[in-house]
Design an enzyme around this catalytic site. Sequence first.
Site, PDB file in Angstrom:
ATOM      1  CB  THR A 253      -1.014  -0.026   1.172  1.00 38.73           C
ATOM      2  OG1 THR A 253      -1.631   1.261   1.253  1.00 38.73           O
ATOM      3  CG2 THR A 253      -0.385  -0.353   2.515  1.00 38.73           C
ATOM      4  CG  HIS A 305       4.110 -10.766  16.995  1.00 37.80           C
ATOM      5  ND1 HIS A 305       5.136 -11.663  16.798  1.00 37.80           N
ATOM      6  CD2 HIS A 305       4.602  -9.835  17.864  1.00 37.80           C
ATOM      7  CE1 HIS A 305       6.187 -11.308  17.518  1.00 37.80           C
ATOM      8  NE2 HIS A 305       5.887 -10.196  18.169  1.00 37.80           N
TER       9      HIS A 305
HETATM   10  N1  CAO Z   1       7.891   8.926  -2.831  1.00 41.39           N
HETATM   11  C1  CAO Z   1       7.881  10.060  -3.555  1.00 41.39           C
HETATM   12  N2  CAO Z   1       7.119  10.228  -4.661  1.00 41.39           N
HETATM   13  C2  CAO Z   1       6.363   9.182  -5.032  1.00 41.39           C
HETATM   14  C3  CAO Z   1       6.324   7.978  -4.337  1.00 41.39           C
HETATM   15  C4  CAO Z   1       7.136   7.864  -3.200  1.00 41.39           C
HETATM   16  N3  CAO Z   1       7.170   6.761  -2.455  1.00 41.39           N
HETATM   17  N4  CAO Z   1       5.447   7.146  -4.955  1.00 41.39           N
HETATM   18  C5  CAO Z   1       4.958   7.806  -5.994  1.00 41.39           C
HETATM   19  N5  CAO Z   1       5.505   9.040  -6.049  1.00 41.39           N
HETATM   20  C6  CAO Z   1       5.250  10.061  -7.045  1.00 41.39           C
HETATM   21  C7  CAO Z   1       5.231   9.476  -8.431  1.00 41.39           C
HETATM   22  O1  CAO Z   1       6.528   9.388  -8.974  1.00 41.39           O
HETATM   23  C8  CAO Z   1       4.354  10.458  -9.153  1.00 41.39           C
HETATM   24  O2  CAO Z   1       5.107  11.600  -9.450  1.00 41.39           O
HETATM   25  P1  CAO Z   1       5.027  12.294 -10.916  1.00 41.39           P
HETATM   26  O3  CAO Z   1       3.567  12.598 -11.119  1.00 41.39           O
HETATM   27  O4  CAO Z   1       5.897  13.503 -10.775  1.00 41.39           O
HETATM   28  O5  CAO Z   1       5.543  11.293 -11.879  1.00 41.39           O
HETATM   29  C9  CAO Z   1       3.339  10.873  -8.108  1.00 41.39           C
HETATM   30  O6  CAO Z   1       3.928  10.575  -6.843  1.00 41.39           O
HETATM   31  C10 CAO Z   1       2.000  10.145  -8.194  1.00 41.39           C
HETATM   32  O7  CAO Z   1       2.204   8.758  -8.139  1.00 41.39           O
HETATM   33  P2  CAO Z   1       0.949   7.767  -8.009  1.00 41.39           P
HETATM   34  O8  CAO Z   1       0.636   7.581  -6.578  1.00 41.39           O
HETATM   35  O9  CAO Z   1      -0.152   8.179  -8.879  1.00 41.39           O
HETATM   36  O10 CAO Z   1       1.539   6.444  -8.678  1.00 41.39           O
HETATM   37  P3  CAO Z   1       2.038   5.156  -8.003  1.00 41.39           P
HETATM   38  O11 CAO Z   1       2.358   4.189  -9.069  1.00 41.39           O
HETATM   39  O12 CAO Z   1       3.111   5.435  -7.028  1.00 41.39           O
HETATM   40  O13 CAO Z   1       0.765   4.596  -7.205  1.00 41.39           O
HETATM   41  C11 CAO Z   1      -1.402   3.725  -6.827  1.00 41.39           C
HETATM   42  C12 CAO Z   1      -0.325   4.005  -7.869  1.00 41.39           C
HETATM   43  C13 CAO Z   1      -2.540   2.993  -7.477  1.00 41.39           C
HETATM   44  C14 CAO Z   1      -0.795   2.899  -5.693  1.00 41.39           C
HETATM   45  C15 CAO Z   1      -1.848   5.088  -6.242  1.00 41.39           C
HETATM   46  O14 CAO Z   1      -2.436   5.868  -7.260  1.00 41.39           O
HETATM   47  C16 CAO Z   1      -2.816   4.959  -5.087  1.00 41.39           C
HETATM   48  O15 CAO Z   1      -4.002   4.715  -5.272  1.00 41.39           O
HETATM   49  N6  CAO Z   1      -2.303   5.172  -3.865  1.00 41.39           N
HETATM   50  C17 CAO Z   1      -3.104   5.171  -2.652  1.00 41.39           C
HETATM   51  C18 CAO Z   1      -3.126   3.802  -1.998  1.00 41.39           C
HETATM   52  C19 CAO Z   1      -3.888   3.868  -0.707  1.00 41.39           C
HETATM   53  O16 CAO Z   1      -4.924   4.489  -0.583  1.00 41.39           O
HETATM   54  N7  CAO Z   1      -3.342   3.230   0.321  1.00 41.39           N
HETATM   55  C20 CAO Z   1      -3.899   3.273   1.632  1.00 41.39           C
HETATM   56  C21 CAO Z   1      -4.565   1.996   1.937  1.00 41.39           C
HETATM   57  S1  CAO Z   1      -4.917   1.868   3.640  1.00 41.39           S
HETATM   58  O17 CAO Z   1      -6.109   2.913   3.830  1.00 41.39           O
END
Ligand code: CAO
Length: 332
Positions: A253, A305
């Site tokens: 995540t 755990h």
């Molecule tokens: N550190 C710094 N920047 C990051 C990063 C990190 N760890 N991860 C992604 N980024 C950057 C990317 O490079 C992108 O930058 P650019 O637009 O400049 O290229 C920007 O952040 C947006 O990335 P993204 O989040 O859209 O893309 P991703 O492939 O990293 O993630 C997805 C895809 C589907 C995981 C994401 O869109 C998402 O839905 N995240 C939320 C998940 C969530 O809700 N988790 C919580 C669950 S528990 O409640």
Amino acid sequence: MVPVPAPARHAPPAASLMGNGTDAVVVKPHASPSVRRFARELGVDLSLVRGSGPKQRILHDDVRNWVKGVVAQAGAPAAGAAPTGGGAALGLIPWPQVDFASFGPVETKPLARIRRISAANLHRNWVMIPHVTNHEEADITELEALRVQLNRENEKQGIKVTMLAFLIKACVAALQKFPEFNASLDGESLVLKRYWHIGFAADTPNGLVVPVIRDADRKGVLELARETSALAAKAREGKLAPSEMQGGTFTITSLGGIGGTSFTPIINAPEVAILGVSRSAMRPVWDGSAFQPRLMLPLSLSYDHRVIDGAAAARFNVYLSQLLADFRRAVL
Ligand code: CAO
């Protein structure tokens, strides 16, 4: 998938687990004389029963379902076994019933279907799995440079390589080295899976969903990048098929695109571990003689755990961080 405990309709919604400062206000149960008589006959304390009628009035069915829940719980497996039964009889005081409108204006919105399903799953997993989270940092300075270079090279083909694709690849390598993280509890046995299907949490307008990349061990970073972005787009459009969210063995995540420095992800049962990823940042890192600016990625590994010891979790997270720091190791 482990079934939701039988008396789930009487359990508080997961979102309500966040305190709202109103715990001290408890109102008398609201029920008709015949329901009270019925409860007395069965020896049920009405203050433990959640009413499903208008204004949370307790109905005959609520009493009946509460009793069924207690009976199901009595037949649940002993502590240490994988959860298969109820989870209602935790001996907790009743959930506070508060007339919020008496304190100020409110707006009541029904929860979306996906949120209701994920809330029930998250609540069960949080309550039934003893979670611990191990935090680590990975130096991704070189990996980020490679990612930027790959994106430049593949610009014309429209493929965007994200950190998530590298994380999936690295997690598969770590799961292969530490097989108990790619497993599920089944009664008193541990089922070690010889396939690596990696789920990733996707934030959608309707709530959280977890698409699954099948056989991630057989795919390269570019293919993983293509597949995660296609599945994430499908998820946001609400078009994922149920089969595209099943069979996961480990979940990632990532909140890295949003921010934060660490968090405690909830395990996606019946898996036994989940990796939370926060936003990378440049930090001064001591190299033995001077501070160097390095891009550091926070990794938060929650584990069950009952299955995984703290030392194993620390080893997994350290190994993962080494893979990300020197990605050549992930393909060995
Ligand atoms: N550190 C710094 N920047 C990051 C990063 C990190 N760890 N991860 C992604 N980024 C950057 C990317 O490079 C992108 O930058 P650019 O637009 O400049 O290229 C920007 O952040 C947006 O990335 P993204 O989040 O859209 O893309 P991703 O492939 O990293 O993630 C997805 C895809 C589907 C995981 C994401 O869109 C998402 O839905 N995240 C939320 C998940 C969530 O809700 N988790 C919580 C669950 S528990 O409640």
